[in-house]
Design a protein around this motif. Structure first.
Motif, PDB file in Angstrom:
ATOM      1  N   VAL A  30       0.825  -1.205   0.000  1.00  0.00           N
ATOM      2  CA  VAL A  30       0.000   0.000   0.000  1.00  0.00           C
ATOM      3  C   VAL A  30       0.861   1.258   0.000  1.00  0.00           C
ATOM      4  CG1 VAL A  30      -1.679   1.308   1.369  1.00  0.00           C
ATOM      5  CG2 VAL A  30      -1.975  -1.152   1.067  1.00  0.00           C
ATOM      6  N   ALA A  31       1.903   1.283   0.824  1.00  0.00           N
ATOM      7  CA  ALA A  31       2.747   2.481   0.942  1.00  0.00           C
ATOM      8  C   ALA A  31       3.396   2.864  -0.379  1.00  0.00           C
ATOM      9  CB  ALA A  31       3.817   2.258   2.010  1.00  0.00           C
ATOM     10  N   TYR A  32       3.801   1.880  -1.158  1.00  0.00           N
ATOM     11  CA  TYR A  32       4.498   2.161  -2.422  1.00  0.00           C
ATOM     12  C   TYR A  32       3.622   1.932  -3.639  1.00  0.00           C
ATOM     13  CZ  TYR A  32       8.460   2.499   0.623  1.00  0.00           C
ATOM     14  OH  TYR A  32       9.309   2.886   1.630  1.00  0.00           O
ATOM     15  N   VAL A  50       0.648  -0.245  -9.301  1.00  0.00           N
ATOM     16  CA  VAL A  50      -0.719  -0.518  -9.741  1.00  0.00           C
ATOM     17  C   VAL A  50      -1.073   0.165 -11.056  1.00  0.00           C
ATOM     18  CG1 VAL A  50      -1.620  -1.041  -7.451  1.00  0.00           C
ATOM     19  CG2 VAL A  50      -1.691   1.293  -8.252  1.00  0.00           C
ATOM     20  N   ASP A  51      -0.334   1.206 -11.423  1.00  0.00           N
ATOM     21  CA  ASP A  51      -0.611   1.867 -12.701  1.00  0.00           C
ATOM     22  C   ASP A  51       0.110   1.195 -13.870  1.00  0.00           C
ATOM     23  OD1 ASP A  51       2.011   2.651 -12.317  1.00  0.00           O
ATOM     24  OD2 ASP A  51       1.587   4.807 -12.285  1.00  0.00           O
ATOM     25  N   GLY A  67      11.532  -1.662   3.391  1.00  0.00           N
ATOM     26  CA  GLY A  67      10.333  -2.507   3.373  1.00  0.00           C
ATOM     27  C   GLY A  67      10.288  -3.422   2.158  1.00  0.00           C
ATOM     28  N   ILE A  68      10.612  -2.884   1.000  1.00  0.00           N
ATOM     29  CA  ILE A  68      10.622  -3.676  -0.230  1.00  0.00           C
ATOM     30  C   ILE A  68      11.764  -4.691  -0.186  1.00  0.00           C
ATOM     31  CG2 ILE A  68      10.911  -3.594  -2.741  1.00  0.00           C
ATOM     32  CD1 ILE A  68       9.493  -0.859  -2.677  1.00  0.00           C
ATOM     33  N   LEU A  83       4.845 -12.276  -5.766  1.00  0.00           N
ATOM     34  CA  LEU A  83       4.067 -11.832  -4.617  1.00  0.00           C
ATOM     35  C   LEU A  83       3.191 -10.701  -5.128  1.00  0.00           C
ATOM     36  CD1 LEU A  83       3.940 -12.525  -1.583  1.00  0.00           C
ATOM     37  CD2 LEU A  83       5.624 -10.744  -1.186  1.00  0.00           C
ATOM     38  N   SER A  84       1.886 -10.801  -4.900  1.00  0.00           N
ATOM     39  CA  SER A  84       0.943  -9.851  -5.482  1.00  0.00           C
ATOM     40  C   SER A  84      -0.075  -9.420  -4.435  1.00  0.00           C
ATOM     41  CB  SER A  84       0.226 -10.525  -6.661  1.00  0.00           C
ATOM     42  OG  SER A  84      -0.767  -9.686  -7.191  1.00  0.00           O
ATOM     43  N   TYR A  85      -0.566  -8.191  -4.571  1.00  0.00           N
ATOM     44  CA  TYR A  85      -1.601  -7.666  -3.685  1.00  0.00           C
ATOM     45  C   TYR A  85      -2.790  -7.254  -4.530  1.00  0.00           C
ATOM     46  CZ  TYR A  85      -3.867  -4.661  -0.224  1.00  0.00           C
ATOM     47  OH  TYR A  85      -4.768  -4.086   0.634  1.00  0.00           O
ATOM     48  N   ARG A  86      -3.915  -7.979  -4.334  1.00  0.00           N
ATOM     49  CA  ARG A  86      -5.154  -7.693  -5.077  1.00  0.00           C
ATOM     50  C   ARG A  86      -6.343  -7.853  -4.156  1.00  0.00           C
ATOM     51  NH1 ARG A  86      -5.867 -11.902  -9.420  1.00  0.00           N
ATOM     52  NH2 ARG A  86      -4.695 -13.130  -7.946  1.00  0.00           N
TER      53      ARG A  86
END
Length: 102
Positions: A30-32, A50-51, A67-68, A83-86
């Motif tokens: 979320v932060a990045y 995300v873009d 963090g990354i 690793l993915s965030y959806r």
């Protein structure tokens, strides 16, 4: 390269060393504004926002934020290739292990 993504749960993270919480992992995404991280092997990673644009360190010879970098370490130790965030969930896929690798 075809990936089978599986949802990563808090219970899965309990066994990782050093321990990491789901909130820690999600907070980095979320932060990045990260969509996914792909591990191609060793120290070769691709971070996509995300873009659809790649996220790169400001200094070409520099590193990513701590963090990354922590997620890179987690992916290496756990043999994750993605690793993915959806939709509020963390998804991952693992490198295949062949019997010749053992």
């Amino acid at each position: 390269m075809e990936d089978t993504l599986i949802e990563l749960t808090s219970q899965d993270l309990e066994h990782f060393i050093p321990p990491v919480s789901m909130e820690d992992v999600i907070s980095v995404f979320v932060a990045y504004d990260i969509s996914f991280i792909r591990n191609f092997s060793s120290d070769l990673y691709y971070v996509e926002m995300v873009d659809g644009e790649p996220l790169v360190p400001l200094n070409p010879m520099g590193s990513y934020s701590p963090g990354i970098e922590k997620l890179f370490d987690l992916m290496s130790r756990e043999r994750m290739n993605m690793l993915s965030y959806r939709e509020g969930k963390i998804w991952c896929s693992y490198f295949q292990v062949n019997s010749e690798d053992l």
